[in-house]
Write a protein that holds these residues in place. Structure first.
Motif, mmCIF file in Angstrom:
data_model
loop_
_atom_site.group_PDB
_atom_site.id
_atom_site.type_symbol
_atom_site.label_atom_id
_atom_site.label_comp_id
_atom_site.label_asym_id
_atom_site.label_seq_id
_atom_site.Cartn_x
_atom_site.Cartn_y
_atom_site.Cartn_z
ATOM 1 N N GLY B 336 55.664 -20.462 13.972
ATOM 2 C CA GLY B 336 55.702 -20.061 12.574
ATOM 3 C C GLY B 336 56.782 -20.765 11.768
ATOM 4 N N SER B 337 57.569 -21.599 12.426
ATOM 5 C CA SER B 337 58.631 -22.287 11.687
ATOM 6 C C SER B 337 58.032 -23.414 10.839
ATOM 7 C CB SER B 337 59.673 -22.801 12.676
ATOM 8 O OG SER B 337 60.092 -24.069 12.330
ATOM 9 N N ALA B 338 57.304 -24.323 11.485
ATOM 10 C CA ALA B 338 56.508 -25.338 10.794
ATOM 11 C C ALA B 338 57.174 -25.959 9.571
ATOM 12 C CB ALA B 338 55.140 -24.763 10.406
ATOM 13 N N GLY B 339 58.201 -26.771 9.799
ATOM 14 C CA GLY B 339 58.878 -27.418 8.673
ATOM 15 C C GLY B 339 59.557 -26.361 7.824
ATOM 16 N N ILE B 340 59.135 -26.251 6.564
ATOM 17 C CA ILE B 340 59.747 -25.234 5.716
ATOM 18 C C ILE B 340 58.767 -24.100 5.440
ATOM 19 C CG2 ILE B 340 61.461 -26.705 4.609
ATOM 20 C CD1 ILE B 340 59.444 -27.088 2.307
ATOM 21 N N TYR B 341 57.760 -23.959 6.318
ATOM 22 C CA TYR B 341 56.759 -22.898 6.176
ATOM 23 C C TYR B 341 57.428 -21.525 6.143
ATOM 24 C CZ TYR B 341 52.102 -20.815 7.088
ATOM 25 O OH TYR B 341 50.907 -20.135 7.017
ATOM 26 N N ASN B 342 58.498 -21.383 6.941
ATOM 27 C CA ASN B 342 59.166 -20.077 6.958
ATOM 28 C C ASN B 342 59.803 -19.759 5.609
ATOM 29 O OD1 ASN B 342 60.877 -22.162 7.440
ATOM 30 N ND2 ASN B 342 62.124 -21.144 8.983
ATOM 31 N N LEU B 343 60.088 -20.794 4.816
ATOM 32 C CA LEU B 343 60.604 -20.545 3.467
ATOM 33 C C LEU B 343 59.470 -20.281 2.479
ATOM 34 C CD1 LEU B 343 63.372 -23.301 3.222
ATOM 35 C CD2 LEU B 343 63.663 -20.867 3.687
ATOM 36 N N THR B 344 58.350 -21.018 2.667
ATOM 37 C CA THR B 344 57.278 -20.912 1.681
ATOM 38 C C THR B 344 56.273 -19.804 1.985
ATOM 39 O OG1 THR B 344 56.084 -22.646 2.861
ATOM 40 C CG2 THR B 344 57.412 -23.336 0.991
ATOM 41 N N HIS B 345 56.104 -19.440 3.257
ATOM 42 C CA HIS B 345 55.124 -18.411 3.636
ATOM 43 C C HIS B 345 55.775 -17.380 4.563
ATOM 44 C CE1 HIS B 345 52.635 -21.893 2.606
ATOM 45 N NE2 HIS B 345 51.572 -21.126 2.541
ATOM 46 N N PRO B 346 56.752 -16.616 4.071
ATOM 47 C CA PRO B 346 57.511 -15.749 4.976
ATOM 48 C C PRO B 346 56.656 -14.756 5.789
ATOM 49 C CG PRO B 346 58.053 -15.306 2.673
ATOM 50 C CD PRO B 346 57.221 -16.533 2.689
ATOM 51 N N ASP B 347 55.622 -14.182 5.203
ATOM 52 C CA ASP B 347 54.870 -13.150 5.937
ATOM 53 C C ASP B 347 54.130 -13.709 7.146
ATOM 54 O OD1 ASP B 347 55.782 -11.521 4.013
ATOM 55 O OD2 ASP B 347 53.881 -11.407 2.886
ATOM 56 N N LYS B 348 53.374 -14.794 6.901
ATOM 57 C CA LYS B 348 52.606 -15.372 7.996
ATOM 58 C C LYS B 348 53.549 -15.899 9.069
ATOM 59 C CE LYS B 348 48.196 -15.793 6.307
ATOM 60 N NZ LYS B 348 48.380 -15.564 4.869
ATOM 61 N N SER B 349 54.644 -16.488 8.590
ATOM 62 C CA SER B 349 55.613 -17.045 9.504
ATOM 63 C C SER B 349 56.186 -15.956 10.418
ATOM 64 C CB SER B 349 56.700 -17.719 8.677
ATOM 65 O OG SER B 349 57.775 -18.067 9.463
ATOM 66 N N GLN B 350 56.493 -14.801 9.855
ATOM 67 C CA GLN B 350 57.021 -13.693 10.659
ATOM 68 C C GLN B 350 55.970 -13.171 11.635
ATOM 69 O OE1 GLN B 350 60.071 -12.245 11.132
ATOM 70 N NE2 GLN B 350 60.785 -14.005 9.973
ATOM 71 N N ALA B 351 54.725 -13.109 11.181
ATOM 72 C CA ALA B 351 53.664 -12.611 12.065
ATOM 73 C C ALA B 351 53.549 -13.509 13.298
ATOM 74 C CB ALA B 351 52.336 -12.552 11.320
ATOM 75 N N LEU B 352 53.625 -14.818 13.070
ATOM 76 C CA LEU B 352 53.524 -15.744 14.195
ATOM 77 C C LEU B 352 54.737 -15.629 15.105
ATOM 78 C CD1 LEU B 352 52.039 -18.798 12.329
ATOM 79 C CD2 LEU B 352 51.020 -17.651 14.292
ATOM 80 N N LEU B 353 55.900 -15.417 14.489
ATOM 81 C CA LEU B 353 57.129 -15.294 15.268
ATOM 82 C C LEU B 353 57.056 -14.079 16.197
ATOM 83 C CD1 LEU B 353 59.992 -16.197 15.902
ATOM 84 C CD2 LEU B 353 60.803 -14.850 13.971
ATOM 85 N N THR B 354 56.603 -12.962 15.647
ATOM 86 C CA THR B 354 56.509 -11.737 16.447
ATOM 87 C C THR B 354 55.589 -11.968 17.642
ATOM 88 O OG1 THR B 354 56.705 -10.545 14.374
ATOM 89 C CG2 THR B 354 55.977 -9.281 16.279
ATOM 90 N N ARG B 355 54.459 -12.626 17.369
ATOM 91 C CA ARG B 355 53.507 -12.894 18.431
ATOM 92 C C ARG B 355 54.118 -13.798 19.509
ATOM 93 N NH1 ARG B 355 47.342 -13.555 18.044
ATOM 94 N NH2 ARG B 355 46.921 -14.805 19.879
ATOM 95 N N LYS B 356 54.851 -14.794 19.057
ATOM 96 C CA LYS B 356 55.478 -15.734 19.985
ATOM 97 C C LYS B 356 56.512 -15.023 20.867
ATOM 98 C CE LYS B 356 55.113 -19.483 20.753
ATOM 99 N NZ LYS B 356 54.613 -20.399 21.665
ATOM 100 N N LEU B 357 57.389 -14.238 20.230
ATOM 101 C CA LEU B 357 58.475 -13.612 20.993
ATOM 102 C C LEU B 357 57.926 -12.636 22.035
ATOM 103 C CD1 LEU B 357 61.060 -12.981 18.125
ATOM 104 C CD2 LEU B 357 60.990 -14.869 19.778
ATOM 105 N N ALA B 358 56.772 -12.018 21.704
ATOM 106 C CA ALA B 358 56.193 -11.055 22.640
ATOM 107 C C ALA B 358 55.732 -11.739 23.924
ATOM 108 C CB ALA B 358 55.023 -10.331 21.980
#
Ligand SMILES: Cc1cc2nc3c(=O)[nH]c(=O)nc-3n(C[C@H](O)[C@H](O)[C@H](O)COP(=O)(O)OP(=O)(O)OC[C@H]3O[C@@H](n4cnc5c(N)ncnc54)[C@H](O)[C@@H]3O)c2cc1C
Ligand code: SF4
Ligand code: SF4
Lengths: 469, 414
Positions: B336-358
């Protein structure tokens, strides 16, 4: 009373009800590219209860329903018309439980086939039906199409591996079909629904049989200079009493395509055919079978025989084979894959006939197929922007299916009838057979609301699927 | 190159696409995006916020490209759409300008590092907490994921060249240079241990990936020219890089220039010389055997596995260094990091992060991730339950070789 769309929004939340025209366009096709149709709406339910609610709302509004898993159907099964609502199962994608002791996996319909075997692997189990689309296709789609795959030669198709299912019926009621013992008591309703292409019921939960991963497994590539010799080798192997876990064949044009794709194996360029053979089971049996198979291949003038030396090599060979349909995109703008079945002994002649049909209609045809059970997949290559060629492709396709029926085979091995093979249904079945099938549909779905216009040719009914282009 | 028209609609890319995984929407799948691109071109009425959003949610992660049997470059096509046809979908100009200032020159980078370090001081931390309400959520999580910064400067200032006859042009990157300078130093140590000689031109520029992804190819091209010229002057044979994102961008330099540009051939030559440090080290370091090493799991950055086909090499490097690797599920799914995606798309980025960490196995102490974006993003999600750590595989390998007495610790102040 509020309209059906509002009721759906209330029931599922408005973000799970799509009506934006561009969104609907994204849902206009599945893996069958000769037709398309834009649904009235798309809904994404999250539970069996929501599916039931949706069916009830839409029954009251007299809207038809088309379930959709991953939309990889090759017969247009997931294509909807403008009076239908698509039920997309992508949010129902949980593996709920694995009973390791009794070897049963309880899953949602939207679970991707391959994820099931992945989840089972740590306990030494696997889910046998492995369509080549297994990295994407869902178990709900497999249920509806009674899908097969390379390893179904030995292990059987989806029908043999679903023990029990919860379904929502067209009248909005639910039923649990089959049982965990896997023995039908009374009429085999589950067996009737598996393969009914979503025309009788919608699966909302499935209990699957898991099998132990065989202790030994060996994978071979047999390279041939003649399709005919390769086909004869296939018949000889089965005649010798060996049942390989899988026996797949690709011809020259197919090999040419996959070698340009994501998983090239490094086949010699002048190869006419390749057989991918897998043997599995107890080590001693596998060794004995291996000797028999080697003997037969040698007698059939195999040019070279390779055995996978590592898991990576085996995985690569399978990836190469399993992406063969998609790889057609590398050598042609579009392809139309067929699914005819023939008795195994006519294989050599069948390939010859298909070749001649191709020549007559000026259509390039690649062949990839489950050779072990005579399930052909001729891939007819065409340019969708050339209407004349599109017409010729359809004619050539029909002719191939007519041939399959003539030699005692059938028009579909595993991809389903969908909207693709409606016409050919009337060639394969006598009028009274079709009538019997229609009365089953009538009994389950008198309003004709589940997957209308699919599977059964309905005289007098006109559905506005748009041919492409 | 294949185009959207060549998609045969097989659907095999669906399960690989992170945005389809988290939304379940066909429009957020590669196959759906190709339909949308087609609509965008053919139907002006398609140019609305929703359609733009579905397209713009693409992470450019390339997962679809590595599974597509028809070789459709969906990620690239969306990127091209962003820069050519949908200027509105680009990140705000102001953000790009700030990034240009900060990442564009060693001076800007030094500033960037100082700011990041300041945010970790007692005062800085207090300030950030006070202003947290006004900071975009993405920026807050970036702060949470920052590595602990010492008072040393940019890695390029601390690394010495080996002089004439060097075979490797060591590419220090921008974020790597500023925030992960230790990792760069470790990479240099290991390359030398493997017998290479390094040159580190001080004037090298950022790879330009962020600008390219965000629709500012001019800047990317300008910086590429500078890097290509420096490489040619250096006489080195290989460009070594330790950030997956930079490596992928450097390997595509030729596509920044029109086919008839005089730069085309030079860019081609440059990109053919690029190799990831993990590739260079995978089989060339002396094998260590250690019983006590903490178990490691590997996250495969998109720009490693999907853009460059690097996955095995990370495992062999860690294996050689004596670590036991336990695999995590979905190791190749974007974090969900994807360059500056975490700055431009915080919600989707967090959803992917949660999935990854699990998916991180319970018994893994370290998660190896060879890309600064992934390191920061994943660490930001972990900081609370601190016993796990996200670390660059080069750092893990370096620690092992240091413990074995084959690399020396550097002083902290420069
Ligand atoms: C590259 C490629 C290779 C393939 N290889 C094989 C192969 O080797 N063997 C094989 O058998 N098939 C193969 N197929 C065909 C296809 O993948 C299968 O038919 C698969 O089962 C479809 O699954 P899906 O999730 O994509 O279903 P969809 O395409 O979405 O739907 C298929 C049908 O199932 C119905 N349906 C979906 N979900 C449900 C549900 N929950 N309840 C009731 N009905 C439902 C739909 O209405 C539709 O009629 C291949 C396809 C492709 C593109
Ligand atoms: S690049 Fe990544 S996010 Fe974009 S379509 Fe492909 S897989 Fe999906
Ligand atoms: S895998 Fe490639 S060809 Fe298949 S649907 Fe996706 S983009 Fe199209």
């Amino acid at each position: 009373m509020t309209g059906w769309l509002d009721q759906l929004r209330q029931a599922l939340g408005s973000e799970h009800v799509l009506t934006h025209p561009i969104a609907l366009t994204a849902y206009a096709q599945d893996g069958y590219t000769l037709a398309s149709g834009r649904p009235a709406a798309v809904v994404l339910p999250a539970s069996s209860a929501e599916v039931q609610t949706v069916v009830q709302i839409l029954a009251a509004a007299d809207k038809a329903i088309v379930p959709r898993g991953a939309g990889t159907s090759l017969s247009g099964g997931a294509i909807a018309d403008s009076n239908s609502v698509i039920l997309h199962f992508s949010r129902m994608n949980q593996i709920h439980a694995i009973d390791w002791h009794n070897r049963v996996a309880e899953v949602d319909p939207g679970v991707v086939n391959q994820d099931i075997s992945r989840a089972l692997a740590p306990g030494g189990l696997f889910y046998a039906p492995d369509p080549s689309s297994q990295q994407a296709c869902t178990i709900g789609g497999n249920f509806a199409e009674n899908s097969g795959g390379p390893h179904c030669l030995k292990y059987g198709v989806t029908l043999n591996h679903i023990l029990m299912a919860d379904v929502v019926l067209p009248d909005g009621t639910t039923a649990r079909l089959g049982n965990l013992a896997g023995e039908p008591d009374g009429p085999d309703w589950l067996g009737l629904l598996i393969g009914s292409e979503g025309t009788l019921g919608i699966a909302t939960r499935l209990w699957l049989r898991a099998l132990p991963i065989p202790p030994a497994s060996r994978t071979f590539l047999a390279l041939f200079d003649s399709v005919e010799e390769a086909s004869r080798a296939v018949s000889d192997i089965i005649a010798a009493g060996v049942i390989p876990a899988a026996m797949e064949m690709m011809d020259k044009l197919a090999i040419h395509a996959v070698e340009q794709g994501a998983y090239p194996v490094g086949y010699p360029e002048d190869l006419e055919a390749v057989l991918l053979i897998e043997l599995d089971g107890e080590p001693a049996v596998v060794d004995a079978d291996r000797r028999v198979v080697h003997g037969i291949l040698a007698a059939r003038q195999v040019r070279a025989l390779r055995e996978a030396e590592s898991l990576e090599e085996r995985t690569l060979w399978w990836a190469n084979r399993k992406t063969a349909f998609g790889a057609m995109g590398l050598i042609s703008p579009r392809y139309y894959v067929q699914d005819g079945v023939i008795p195994r002994h006519v294989l050599p002649e069948a390939l010859d006939t298909i070749g001649r049909i191709g020549e007559r209609f000026r259509i390039r045809i690649a062949n990839v197929f489950h050779a072990g059970d005579g399930n052909l997949h001729p891939l007819l290559l065409y340019n969708h922007q050339d209407p004349d060629e599109v017409a010729r492709v359809k004619e050539a396709g029909s002719e191939i299916l007519a041939y399959c029926i003539r030699v005692g085979g059938s028009i579909s091995g595993e991809h389903g009838i969908g909207i693709e093979k409606l016409q050919e249904m009337a060639w394969q079945f006598a009028p009274q057979d079709l009538l019997a099938q229609r009365s089953v549909k009538q009994a389950f779905d008198p309003g004709g609301r589940f997957n209308p216009g699919k599977l059964l040719p309905t005289p007098g009914r006109c559905i506005d699927f748009r041919p492409v282009p | 190159m294949a185009n959207w028209e060549d998609c045969v609609h097989c659907g095999l890319c669906l399960s690989a696409c992170p945005t389809y995984q988290v939304t379940g929407l066909e429009m957020e799948s590669p196959r759906g995006r190709l339909v949308l691109l087609n609509q965008w071109r053919e139907q002006p009425e398609a140019h609305d916020v929703e359609t733009r959003g579905w397209l713009d949610d693409c992470l450019d992660c390339r997962a679809c490209e590595s599974v597509c049997p028809s070789n459709i470059p969906t990620g690239h096509l969306v990127e091209a759409w962003r820069s050519q046809e949908a200027p509105e979908a680009r990140p705000p100009r102001s953000l790009i300008q700030v990034l240009e200032l900060l990442l564009g020159s060693p001076r800007g980078l030094a500033w960037f590092r100082r700011m990041a370090r300041w945010s970790q001081t007692r005062w800085g931390d207090w300030m950030v907490r006070q202003t947290a309400r006004w900071l975009p959520p993405g920026a807050r999580s970036v702060k949470a994921g920052l590595p602990a910064l010492h008072s040393r400067g940019l890695s390029r200032r601390r690394l010495d060249s080996d002089g004439t006859g060097s075979d490797i042009f060591f590419f220090v990157g921008c974020v790597m240079d500023a925030l992960y300078s230790e990792t760069n130093e470790h990479a240099a140590d290991l390359l030398r241990l493997a017998g290479h000689r390094l040159t580190i031109p001080q004037g090298q520029r950022c790879c330009g990936a962020v600008h390219r992804h965000s629709g500012s190819p001019e800047t990317a091209r300008h910086w590429a020219e500078a890097n290509i010229a420096l490489f040619e002057q250096s006489g080195a044979e290989v460009v070594a890089v330790d950030a997956a994102g930079c490596g992928a961008a450097l390997k595509e330099y030729a596509s920044l220039f029109p086919p008839d540009s005089p730069w085309q051939e030079r860019a081609q030559h440059f990109q053919n010389a690029v190799q990831d440090v993990v590739q260079l080290l995978a089989d060339s370091l002396p094998p260590l055997s250690r019983q006590d090493a903490n178990p490691v799991t590997v996250h495969d950055p998109c720009h490693h596995v999907h853009a460059q086909g690097i996955a095995k090499e990370t495992r062999s490097l860690l294996g050689r260094a004596g670590y036991a690797v336990t695999e995590m599920r979905e190791s190749t799914l974007c974090c969900g990091s994807a360059g500056i995606y975490n700055l431009t798309h915080p919600d989707k980025s967090q959803a992917l992060l949660t999935r990854k960490l699990a998916q991180i196995p319970d018994d893994a102490t370290y998660v190896a991730a060879a890309n600064p974006g992934c390191l920061m993003h994943m660490q930001s999600g972990l900081s609370a339950q601190s016993h796990k750590q996200v670390v660059h595989p080069v750092d893990l390998a370096w620690q092992a070789y240091r413990d074995a007495g084959l690399c020396a610790t550097r002083s902290v102040t420069s």
